[in-house]
Design an enzyme around this catalytic site. Structure first.
Site, PDB file in Angstrom:
ATOM      1  N   GLU A  68      -9.097 -11.121  -7.612  1.00 54.86           N
ATOM      2  CA  GLU A  68      -8.261  -9.926  -7.451  1.00 54.86           C
ATOM      3  C   GLU A  68      -7.133  -9.888  -8.481  1.00 54.86           C
ATOM      4  O   GLU A  68      -6.802  -8.821  -8.999  1.00 54.86           O
ATOM      5  CB  GLU A  68      -7.687  -9.891  -6.033  1.00 54.86           C
ATOM      6  CG  GLU A  68      -8.764  -9.614  -4.990  1.00 54.86           C
ATOM      7  CD  GLU A  68      -8.249  -9.572  -3.559  1.00 54.86           C
ATOM      8  OE1 GLU A  68      -9.032  -9.191  -2.672  1.00 54.86           O
ATOM      9  OE2 GLU A  68      -7.077  -9.926  -3.322  1.00 54.86           O
ATOM     10  N   ASN A  71      -1.720  -0.514   7.398  1.00 57.90           N
ATOM     11  CA  ASN A  71      -1.071  -1.789   7.710  1.00 57.90           C
ATOM     12  C   ASN A  71      -0.190  -2.293   6.571  1.00 57.90           C
ATOM     13  O   ASN A  71       0.072  -3.476   6.461  1.00 57.90           O
ATOM     14  CB  ASN A  71      -2.122  -2.822   8.127  1.00 57.90           C
ATOM     15  CG  ASN A  71      -3.241  -2.957   7.111  1.00 57.90           C
ATOM     16  OD1 ASN A  71      -3.111  -2.471   5.987  1.00 57.90           O
ATOM     17  ND2 ASN A  71      -4.314  -3.624   7.484  1.00 57.90           N
ATOM     18  N   TYR A 100     -12.651  -3.763  -3.617  1.00 60.19           N
ATOM     19  CA  TYR A 100     -13.303  -4.148  -2.360  1.00 60.19           C
ATOM     20  C   TYR A 100     -14.776  -4.547  -2.559  1.00 60.19           C
ATOM     21  O   TYR A 100     -15.468  -4.810  -1.586  1.00 60.19           O
ATOM     22  CB  TYR A 100     -13.152  -3.038  -1.309  1.00 60.19           C
ATOM     23  CG  TYR A 100     -11.746  -3.011  -0.737  1.00 60.19           C
ATOM     24  CD1 TYR A 100     -11.282  -4.034   0.091  1.00 60.19           C
ATOM     25  CD2 TYR A 100     -10.846  -1.992  -1.065  1.00 60.19           C
ATOM     26  CE1 TYR A 100      -9.977  -4.038   0.592  1.00 60.19           C
ATOM     27  CE2 TYR A 100      -9.543  -1.981  -0.565  1.00 60.19           C
ATOM     28  CZ  TYR A 100      -9.128  -3.016   0.262  1.00 60.19           C
ATOM     29  OH  TYR A 100      -7.833  -3.018   0.752  1.00 60.19           O
ATOM     30  N   HIS A 121      -1.902  -5.313   1.380  1.00 58.47           N
ATOM     31  CA  HIS A 121      -3.123  -6.077   1.142  1.00 58.47           C
ATOM     32  C   HIS A 121      -2.691  -7.461   0.693  1.00 58.47           C
ATOM     33  O   HIS A 121      -1.786  -7.592  -0.138  1.00 58.47           O
ATOM     34  CB  HIS A 121      -3.992  -5.456   0.039  1.00 58.47           C
ATOM     35  CG  HIS A 121      -5.034  -6.431  -0.432  1.00 58.47           C
ATOM     36  ND1 HIS A 121      -6.192  -6.641   0.271  1.00 58.47           N
ATOM     37  CD2 HIS A 121      -5.051  -7.296  -1.478  1.00 58.47           C
ATOM     38  CE1 HIS A 121      -6.895  -7.593  -0.343  1.00 58.47           C
ATOM     39  NE2 HIS A 121      -6.224  -7.999  -1.410  1.00 58.47           N
ATOM     40  N   LYS A 167       0.840  -1.199   0.000  1.00 58.16           N
ATOM     41  CA  LYS A 167       0.000   0.000   0.000  1.00 58.16           C
ATOM     42  C   LYS A 167       0.883   1.260   0.000  1.00 58.16           C
ATOM     43  O   LYS A 167       2.081   1.180   0.304  1.00 58.16           O
ATOM     44  CB  LYS A 167      -0.913  -0.037   1.231  1.00 58.16           C
ATOM     45  CG  LYS A 167      -1.905  -1.222   1.213  1.00 58.16           C
ATOM     46  CD  LYS A 167      -2.766  -1.268   2.483  1.00 58.16           C
ATOM     47  CE  LYS A 167      -3.801  -2.391   2.434  1.00 58.16           C
ATOM     48  NZ  LYS A 167      -4.643  -2.448   3.655  1.00 58.16           N
TER      49      LYS A 167
HETATM   50  P1  GDP Z   1      -7.179  -7.565   5.553  1.00 57.99           P
HETATM   51  O1  GDP Z   1      -7.619  -8.675   4.654  1.00 57.99           O
HETATM   52  O2  GDP Z   1      -6.347  -8.028   6.734  1.00 57.99           O
HETATM   53  O3  GDP Z   1      -6.451  -6.448   4.827  1.00 57.99           O
HETATM   54  O4  GDP Z   1      -8.484  -6.901   6.207  1.00 57.99           O
HETATM   55  P2  GDP Z   1      -9.941  -6.630   5.606  1.00 57.99           P
HETATM   56  O5  GDP Z   1     -10.121  -7.274   4.263  1.00 57.99           O
HETATM   57  O6  GDP Z   1     -10.919  -6.982   6.670  1.00 57.99           O
HETATM   58  O7  GDP Z   1      -9.973  -5.043   5.461  1.00 57.99           O
HETATM   59  C1  GDP Z   1      -9.320  -4.387   4.398  1.00 57.99           C
HETATM   60  C2  GDP Z   1      -8.580  -3.154   4.910  1.00 57.99           C
HETATM   61  O8  GDP Z   1      -9.527  -2.207   5.427  1.00 57.99           O
HETATM   62  C3  GDP Z   1      -7.636  -3.436   6.073  1.00 57.99           C
HETATM   63  O9  GDP Z   1      -6.381  -3.891   5.653  1.00 57.99           O
HETATM   64  C4  GDP Z   1      -7.591  -2.082   6.736  1.00 57.99           C
HETATM   65  O10 GDP Z   1      -6.698  -1.206   6.058  1.00 57.99           O
HETATM   66  C5  GDP Z   1      -9.018  -1.551   6.559  1.00 57.99           C
HETATM   67  N1  GDP Z   1      -9.942  -1.863   7.661  1.00 57.99           N
HETATM   68  C6  GDP Z   1     -10.568  -3.052   7.847  1.00 57.99           C
HETATM   69  N2  GDP Z   1     -11.395  -3.011   8.907  1.00 57.99           N
HETATM   70  C7  GDP Z   1     -11.309  -1.760   9.407  1.00 57.99           C
HETATM   71  C8  GDP Z   1     -11.930  -1.087  10.535  1.00 57.99           C
HETATM   72  O11 GDP Z   1     -12.746  -1.651  11.262  1.00 57.99           O
HETATM   73  N3  GDP Z   1     -11.580   0.202  10.752  1.00 57.99           N
HETATM   74  C9  GDP Z   1     -10.673   0.859   9.969  1.00 57.99           C
HETATM   75  N4  GDP Z   1     -10.389   2.138  10.267  1.00 57.99           N
HETATM   76  N5  GDP Z   1     -10.068   0.271   8.906  1.00 57.99           N
HETATM   77  C10 GDP Z   1     -10.367  -1.020   8.626  1.00 57.99           C
HETATM   78 MG    MG Z   2      -9.123  -8.717   3.166  1.00 57.58          MG
END
Ligand code: GDP
Ligand code: MG
Length: 196
Positions: free
Chosen positions: A170, A156, A54, A159, A14
């Site tokens: 994807e 973080n 997404y 992705h 990212k």
């Molecule tokens: P990943 O697969 O570990 O990247 O997590 P997810 O697919 O659940 O979410 C995608 C991205 O959205 C994450 O990497 C975070 O950058 C962001 N994100 C997810 N959940 C949250 C949340 O509850 N709050 C905030 N602020 N960001 C979130």
């Molecule tokens: Mg994810």
């Protein structure tokens, strides 16, 4: 069925990963575990491209919304809404801003258990609680609380696809067929060969 060494996953460094000059370190970790890099490019993604990314999995919004609501309730806090889809929209809007803020690196890594291995060494979503030794655990300190306070996506660095199906969708979203390469890596004989 394809051979297990042919499993592929999408990894995106990212925009914060580039800004933190961690590209080499991150790529090195996936290389060292034995995965093969079969596609890579630097992209400045549009907000529409991120929105589509997404929305490839129709369940992702519901899941992320529910996860977020549970997070608030576990901490004794009131979520901004009780509707997972409303929360998910807030997260998606924040992600569009975050992921299109600057150039990113999109990559496809291939190898045995590629999806799960990449998730394991990348670490859990929230850097505050990602395991030590993972990329997110070692190189970034963000938390849901910090991100929510400033109404932004949690930073973080990476992705990584969450399942083989998510990876297939994807990869097709980010790469054309001719941008992906089939080649033999000398390591594969040691990693997967029957005769050592
Ligand atoms: P990943 O697969 O570990 O990247 O997590 P997810 O697919 O659940 O979410 C995608 C991205 O959205 C994450 O990497 C975070 O950058 C962001 N994100 C997810 N959940 C949250 C949340 O509850 N709050 C905030 N602020 N960001 C979130
Ligand atoms: Mg994810």
């Amino acid at each position: 069925m394809a051979h297990h060494k042919e499993e592929r996953t999408l990894v995106i460094i990212k925009p914060d990963g580039l800004q933190r000059t961690l590209v080499g370190e991150i790529i090195g970790r996936y290389e060292k575990i034995g995965l093969k890099l079969v596609g890579m490019k630097m992209v400045k993604a549009s907000s529409e491209h991120i929105d589509k990314h997404y929305n490839l999995d129709p369940m992702w919004r519901k899941n992320v919304g529910e996860k977020s609501i549970k997070g608030y309730l576990d901490k004794g806090l009131t979520p901004p809404s009780n509707d997972p889809l409303v929360i998910a929209q807030i997260v998606v809007d924040a992600l569009k801003k975050y992921m299109s803020a600057g150039p990113l690196i999109a990559m496809v890594w291939q190898g045995g258990n590629a999806v799960k291995i990449v998730r394991k060494i990348t670490g859990g979503t929230e850097p505050l609680t990602s395991d030590v030794g993972t990329i997110r655990g070692d190189f970034v300190l963000d938390s849901y609380a910090m991100a929510d306070k400033d109404s932004r996506a949690i930073r973080n660095l990476i992705h990584a696809s969450g399942s083989v199906k998510e990876a297939e969708d994807e990869i097709a979203h980010w790469f054309k067929k001719e941008e992906l390469f089939n080649y033999e890596l000398i390591n594969e004989a040691i990693l997967y060969g029957i005769e050592l």
